[in-house]
Design a protein around this motif. Structure first.
Motif, PDB file in Angstrom:
ATOM      1  N   GLU B  48       0.832  -1.208   0.000  1.00 47.42           N
ATOM      2  CA  GLU B  48       0.000   0.000   0.000  1.00 47.42           C
ATOM      3  C   GLU B  48       0.873   1.268   0.000  1.00 47.42           C
ATOM      4  O   GLU B  48       0.514   2.289  -0.577  1.00 47.42           O
ATOM      5  N   MET B  49       2.025   1.189   0.667  1.00 45.21           N
ATOM      6  CA  MET B  49       2.936   2.342   0.727  1.00 45.21           C
ATOM      7  C   MET B  49       3.636   2.582  -0.609  1.00 45.21           C
ATOM      8  O   MET B  49       4.274   3.617  -0.796  1.00 45.21           O
ATOM      9  N   GLY B  50       3.560   1.611  -1.483  1.00 49.97           N
ATOM     10  CA  GLY B  50       4.127   1.795  -2.817  1.00 49.97           C
ATOM     11  C   GLY B  50       5.586   1.383  -2.958  1.00 49.97           C
ATOM     12  O   GLY B  50       6.251   1.768  -3.917  1.00 49.97           O
ATOM     13  N   PHE B  51       6.079   0.588  -2.000  1.00 46.38           N
ATOM     14  CA  PHE B  51       7.458   0.110  -2.131  1.00 46.38           C
ATOM     15  C   PHE B  51       7.524  -1.035  -3.128  1.00 46.38           C
ATOM     16  O   PHE B  51       6.588  -1.839  -3.240  1.00 46.38           O
ATOM     17  N   SER B  52       8.639  -1.110  -3.854  1.00 52.75           N
ATOM     18  CA  SER B  52       8.788  -2.226  -4.783  1.00 52.75           C
ATOM     19  C   SER B  52       9.909  -3.160  -4.353  1.00 52.75           C
ATOM     20  O   SER B  52      10.040  -4.262  -4.866  1.00 52.75           O
ATOM     21  N   LYS B  53      10.742  -2.712  -3.395  1.00 48.97           N
ATOM     22  CA  LYS B  53      11.743  -3.640  -2.872  1.00 48.97           C
ATOM     23  C   LYS B  53      12.086  -3.333  -1.419  1.00 48.97           C
ATOM     24  O   LYS B  53      11.871  -2.215  -0.937  1.00 48.97           O
ATOM     25  N   ILE B  54      12.614  -4.346  -0.742  1.00 47.20           N
ATOM     26  CA  ILE B  54      13.068  -4.177   0.637  1.00 47.20           C
ATOM     27  C   ILE B  54      14.451  -3.536   0.608  1.00 47.20           C
ATOM     28  O   ILE B  54      15.279  -3.895  -0.234  1.00 47.20           O
ATOM     29  N   TRP B  55      14.684  -2.598   1.540  1.00 43.87           N
ATOM     30  CA  TRP B  55      15.943  -1.829   1.490  1.00 43.87           C
ATOM     31  C   TRP B  55      17.151  -2.745   1.497  1.00 43.87           C
ATOM     32  O   TRP B  55      18.128  -2.493   0.816  1.00 43.87           O
ATOM     33  N   ASP B  56      17.097  -3.828   2.256  1.00 42.53           N
ATOM     34  CA  ASP B  56      18.198  -4.794   2.282  1.00 42.53           C
ATOM     35  C   ASP B  56      17.631  -6.127   2.767  1.00 42.53           C
ATOM     36  O   ASP B  56      17.538  -6.360   3.972  1.00 42.53           O
ATOM     37  N   PRO B  57      17.234  -6.991   1.816  1.00 43.72           N
ATOM     38  CA  PRO B  57      16.544  -8.225   2.216  1.00 43.72           C
ATOM     39  C   PRO B  57      17.352  -9.092   3.176  1.00 43.72           C
ATOM     40  O   PRO B  57      16.788  -9.839   3.970  1.00 43.72           O
ATOM     41  N   SER B  58      18.696  -8.957   3.146  1.00 45.13           N
ATOM     42  CA  SER B  58      19.516  -9.796   4.035  1.00 45.13           C
ATOM     43  C   SER B  58      19.344  -9.378   5.497  1.00 45.13           C
ATOM     44  O   SER B  58      19.733 -10.105   6.407  1.00 45.13           O
ATOM     45  N   LYS B  59      18.777  -8.190   5.727  1.00 41.30           N
ATOM     46  CA  LYS B  59      18.612  -7.721   7.106  1.00 41.30           C
ATOM     47  C   LYS B  59      17.241  -8.064   7.699  1.00 41.30           C
ATOM     48  O   LYS B  59      16.960  -7.765   8.849  1.00 41.30           O
ATOM     49  N   ALA B  60      16.392  -8.669   6.892  1.00 41.98           N
ATOM     50  CA  ALA B  60      15.059  -9.036   7.384  1.00 41.98           C
ATOM     51  C   ALA B  60      15.022 -10.518   7.761  1.00 41.98           C
ATOM     52  O   ALA B  60      15.581 -11.352   7.056  1.00 41.98           O
ATOM     53  N   VAL B  61      14.382 -10.804   8.880  1.00 41.22           N
ATOM     54  CA  VAL B  61      14.228 -12.189   9.326  1.00 41.22           C
ATOM     55  C   VAL B  61      12.744 -12.451   9.569  1.00 41.22           C
ATOM     56  O   VAL B  61      12.070 -11.671  10.240  1.00 41.22           O
ATOM     57  N   LEU B  62      12.261 -13.530   8.970  1.00 39.80           N
ATOM     58  CA  LEU B  62      10.852 -13.903   9.102  1.00 39.80           C
ATOM     59  C   LEU B  62      10.787 -15.200   9.916  1.00 39.80           C
ATOM     60  O   LEU B  62      11.469 -16.176   9.577  1.00 39.80           O
ATOM     61  N   ILE B  63      10.016 -15.167  11.000  1.00 35.69           N
ATOM     62  CA  ILE B  63       9.981 -16.334  11.885  1.00 35.69           C
ATOM     63  C   ILE B  63       8.541 -16.756  12.164  1.00 35.69           C
ATOM     64  O   ILE B  63       7.715 -15.940  12.597  1.00 35.69           O
ATOM     65  N   TYR B  64       8.246 -18.016  11.900  1.00 36.83           N
ATOM     66  CA  TYR B  64       6.936 -18.571  12.228  1.00 36.83           C
ATOM     67  C   TYR B  64       7.055 -19.235  13.600  1.00 36.83           C
ATOM     68  O   TYR B  64       7.815 -20.185  13.766  1.00 36.83           O
ATOM     69  N   ASP B  65       6.336 -18.715  14.563  1.00 40.17           N
ATOM     70  CA  ASP B  65       6.439 -19.276  15.917  1.00 40.17           C
ATOM     71  C   ASP B  65       5.116 -19.253  16.688  1.00 40.17           C
ATOM     72  O   ASP B  65       4.782 -20.217  17.373  1.00 40.17           O
ATOM     73  N   HIS B  66       4.325 -18.186  16.528  1.00 37.54           N
ATOM     74  CA  HIS B  66       3.076 -18.099  17.295  1.00 37.54           C
ATOM     75  C   HIS B  66       2.061 -19.153  16.850  1.00 37.54           C
ATOM     76  O   HIS B  66       1.225 -19.592  17.636  1.00 37.54           O
ATOM     77  N   LEU B  67       2.123 -19.512  15.579  1.00 41.40           N
ATOM     78  CA  LEU B  67       1.098 -20.405  15.008  1.00 41.40           C
ATOM     79  C   LEU B  67       1.645 -21.789  14.680  1.00 41.40           C
ATOM     80  O   LEU B  67       1.017 -22.554  13.954  1.00 41.40           O
ATOM     81  N   VAL B  68       2.830 -22.123  15.228  1.00 40.35           N
ATOM     82  CA  VAL B  68       3.490 -23.388  14.881  1.00 40.35           C
ATOM     83  C   VAL B  68       3.410 -24.388  16.024  1.00 40.35           C
ATOM     84  O   VAL B  68       3.808 -24.043  17.132  1.00 40.35           O
ATOM     85  N   PRO B  69       2.932 -25.631  15.795  1.00 41.26           N
ATOM     86  CA  PRO B  69       2.225 -26.041  14.589  1.00 41.26           C
ATOM     87  C   PRO B  69       0.820 -25.439  14.582  1.00 41.26           C
ATOM     88  O   PRO B  69       0.283 -25.122  15.633  1.00 41.26           O
ATOM     89  N   ALA B  70       0.248 -25.311  13.396  1.00 46.84           N
ATOM     90  CA  ALA B  70      -1.052 -24.658  13.255  1.00 46.84           C
ATOM     91  C   ALA B  70      -2.104 -25.312  14.147  1.00 46.84           C
ATOM     92  O   ALA B  70      -2.137 -26.526  14.291  1.00 46.84           O
ATOM     93  N   SER B  71      -2.956 -24.473  14.759  1.00 49.14           N
ATOM     94  CA  SER B  71      -4.034 -25.032  15.574  1.00 49.14           C
ATOM     95  C   SER B  71      -5.404 -24.659  15.026  1.00 49.14           C
ATOM     96  O   SER B  71      -6.416 -25.026  15.608  1.00 49.14           O
ATOM     97  N   SER B  72      -5.429 -23.869  13.942  1.00 48.12           N
ATOM     98  CA  SER B  72      -6.706 -23.652  13.258  1.00 48.12           C
ATOM     99  C   SER B  72      -6.420 -23.521  11.764  1.00 48.12           C
ATOM    100  O   SER B  72      -5.311 -23.159  11.370  1.00 48.12           O
ATOM    101  N   VAL B  73      -7.425 -23.793  10.939  1.00 49.80           N
ATOM    102  CA  VAL B  73      -7.186 -23.828   9.496  1.00 49.80           C
ATOM    103  C   VAL B  73      -6.731 -22.476   8.941  1.00 49.80           C
ATOM    104  O   VAL B  73      -5.968 -22.421   7.986  1.00 49.80           O
TER     105      VAL B  73
END
Lengths: 160, 415
Positions: B48-73
């Protein structure tokens, strides 16, 4: 930027559950949620608030959870600004990012009465009953976000 | 000019000569963390902000933890949006089931001493344990950081907390931080940084410093900060000589100073239903309980499981007590398996659950029922956090949790 409006007084530690109780968060639109604003404390308030009114509160306004719906609802009620002795940190940032103006002032909350009018000239002074009280300017980067109508719009402006 | 630790990190980040508390500055972000709950909102705002790239993708970390393992569909939707956002914007640092975000950010060396780090979670303060300036933000701000690599911050005033001396047996970092939150109140450190020092603090392991930094946000703190030392260098895999000098100047402008003698700290608990309702365990002994939880980003590390295993060795949790143990990461899980700690806990009747946020955030893995009581090692005891509002949550150390599991009621560990 001048903001003038009628005062609604709230106390200390107005938490995000008072601003919008969890049970209404699942509603799809902020517009539907807004009539429940402040309902645990003052259920009549949301209906009475008119566009441009000003909320004045005590310490730690917006404490509790990080829900961005809290400032969004106050904005949806078209509150001119919130004046408080202090704001909780995450609420402060979420409010600015949603284009809601906040003013921290240590004296004003103890001086005013509900229903009276108050005016703020942003960055200069607050006027209440013909007395003027100094107001520190907001930093330009924050004013830029507020004037754009929030962080999404401010970023959009830059990216065009 | 004298400075606090946080001021020194920000001065270094901005490459300026001087700043002071309450200045508003725009910092350059060294790392960001986004978890599974907020990734759909971050992705939406970013576009929505109109960005087309991340300033430095190597500095971003994505972690799945709150929903692991899934408890709802619906949970799976978050993973799918996360995966496609990562694909589209070239984020390579993704953890899909490796553990809790705050544990992984340090364990996997995403954060270094002196870094400026933001995460979409209030407990991002944890990284202060190794001398980083780290704090939580909302999802709109995270989207803006991803696009610009920058964020405005108000330089926080600093409260200096000094703890000197030797902690008594069975008194831990958890008891220090709970005592502090009780003394400060739940908004006592609002906007501020908590800087920890003193002989007791330097004696603590990095894991224990993480416990304190993690819970500092429960007093409203923007950040917690510990001076990096030999232990920090070893934990981070860097040479001591290469550590940035992050030590608060003795005569810097501290807004408040608090002193504790370690010898006077006793095992305490945060009682229902606020984090600053602190009472000595000695006054709570005998309160019957239904469940015990040992885990979370606050107290799910190897030293926590070791303390619990030492107390539970050769014993059993009380028949009616459900004992749930959640290692904070896959790595901790493996180490606990190899060293026999898991075996001890399983033999004592523990249910071991997969590393993640599950029970602490009230989503899965041991939700309680009406009127039940739990002794838990995590960080929040708010109404309705782990089940209905009628559940009473008592927060304490792993030692108190293990002792309570055996007795079936709140209990002090035996000396």
């Amino acid at each position: 930027m001048v903001i003038k409006g009628k005062i609604w007084i709230l106390g200390d530690n107005i938490d995000t559950d008072i601003i919008i109780p969890t049970e209404y968060l699942a509603m799809k639109r902020i517009e539907e949620m807004k009539k429940y604003a402040f309902s645990p404390l003052r259920p009549e308030l949301a209906e009475l608030i008119a566009p441009g009114d000003i909320i004045v509160a005590g310490r730690n306004f917006g404490c509790g959870s990080s829900r961005e719906q809290a400032p969004e609802i106050i904005k949806e009620l078209k509150i001119g600004c919130v004046i408080a002795k202090s704001f909780a940190r995450i609420f402060y940032r979420n409010a600015i990012n949603n284009g809601l103006l906040l003013i921290e002032h240590s004296l004003i909350p103890d001086l005013i009465s509900e229903g009276e009018y108050i005016a703020a000239v942003i960055g200069e002074y607050i006027e209440y009953k013909e007395a003027k009280y100094d107001l520190a300017p907001l930093p330009p980067n924050l004013m830029e976000i507020i004037e754009a109508g929030g962080l999404v719009a401010a970023m959009k402006n830059k990216n065009i | 000019m004298k400075h606090t630790s946080i001021e020194k990190i920000i001065i270094n980040n901005l490459k300026r000569d001087n700043i002071q508390a309450n200045d508003i500055v725009t910092v350059n972000v060294d790392r960001v963390m986004i978890h599974d709950i907020f990734i759909p909102f971050v992705a939406e705002k970013f576009e929505e902000m109109g960005f087309s790239k991340i300033w430095d993708p190597s500095k971003a970390v994505l972690i799945y933890d709150h929903l692991v393992p899934a408890s709802s569909v619906e949970d799976i939707r978050h993973f799918k949006i996360g995966d496609s956002f990562a694909d589209k914007y070239e984020i390579k640092n993704i953890h899909r089931s490796d553990g809790i975000c705050h544990q992984l950010m340090l364990e996997a060396h995403y954060v270094k001493p002196g870094d400026v780090v933001f995460g979409t979670d209030s407990h991002t303060t944890t990284y202060g344990s190794i001398g980083a300036f780290s704090s939580g933000v909302g999802y709109t701000e995270m989207a803006a950081i991803l696009g610009t690599g920058q964020l405005w911050v108000k330089v926080p005033e600093t409260v200096r907390v000094t703890v000197n001396g030797k902690l008594p047996d069975n008194v831990t970092a958890k008891d220090i931080v709970l005592r502090l939150i009780g003394d400060l109140g739940a908004d006592g450190a609002n906007y501020k940084a908590l800087e920890f020092t003193g002989s007791t603090i330097f004696d603590l392991s990095i894991a224990s410093r993480m416990t304190i930094a993690n819970m500092s946000v429960e007093a409203g703190a923007k950040a917690a900060i510990f001076e990096p030392d030999e232990k920090t260098a070893e934990y981070c895999g860097i040479l001591f000589e290469d550590l940035p000098k992050i030590s608060g100047d003795r005569d810097a402008d501290y807004v408040n100073e608090i002193h504790y003698n370690a010898e006077e700290i006793v095992p305490v608990m945060a009682c229902p239903s606020s984090v600053d309702n602190i009472k000595p365990v000695a006054e709570l002994e005998g309160i019957p309980i239904d469940q015990v939880f040992i885990g979370s980003c606050t107290n799910g590390r190897l030293e926590d499981l070791t303390v619990a295993a030492d107390i539970l060795k050769g014993k059993k949790a009380a028949d009616h007590v459900r004992l749930i143990v959640t290692p904070a990461s896959r790595e901790i899980y493996k180490q606990a398996a190899r060293s026999g700690i898991l075996n001890t806990l399983i033999s004592a009747g523990a249910i071991i659950t997969h590393p993640g946020c599950g029970l602490c955030c009230g989503r899965a893995g041991g939700i309680l029922s009406e009127g039940e009581r739990i002794v838990a090692t995590n960080n929040r005891n708010f109404l309705g956090r782990m089940g209905p509002a009628s559940v009473d949550i008592y927060l304490g150390s792993p030692a108190v949790a293990a002792a309570s599991a055996i007795e079936g009621k709140i209990a002090l560990p035996k000396p």
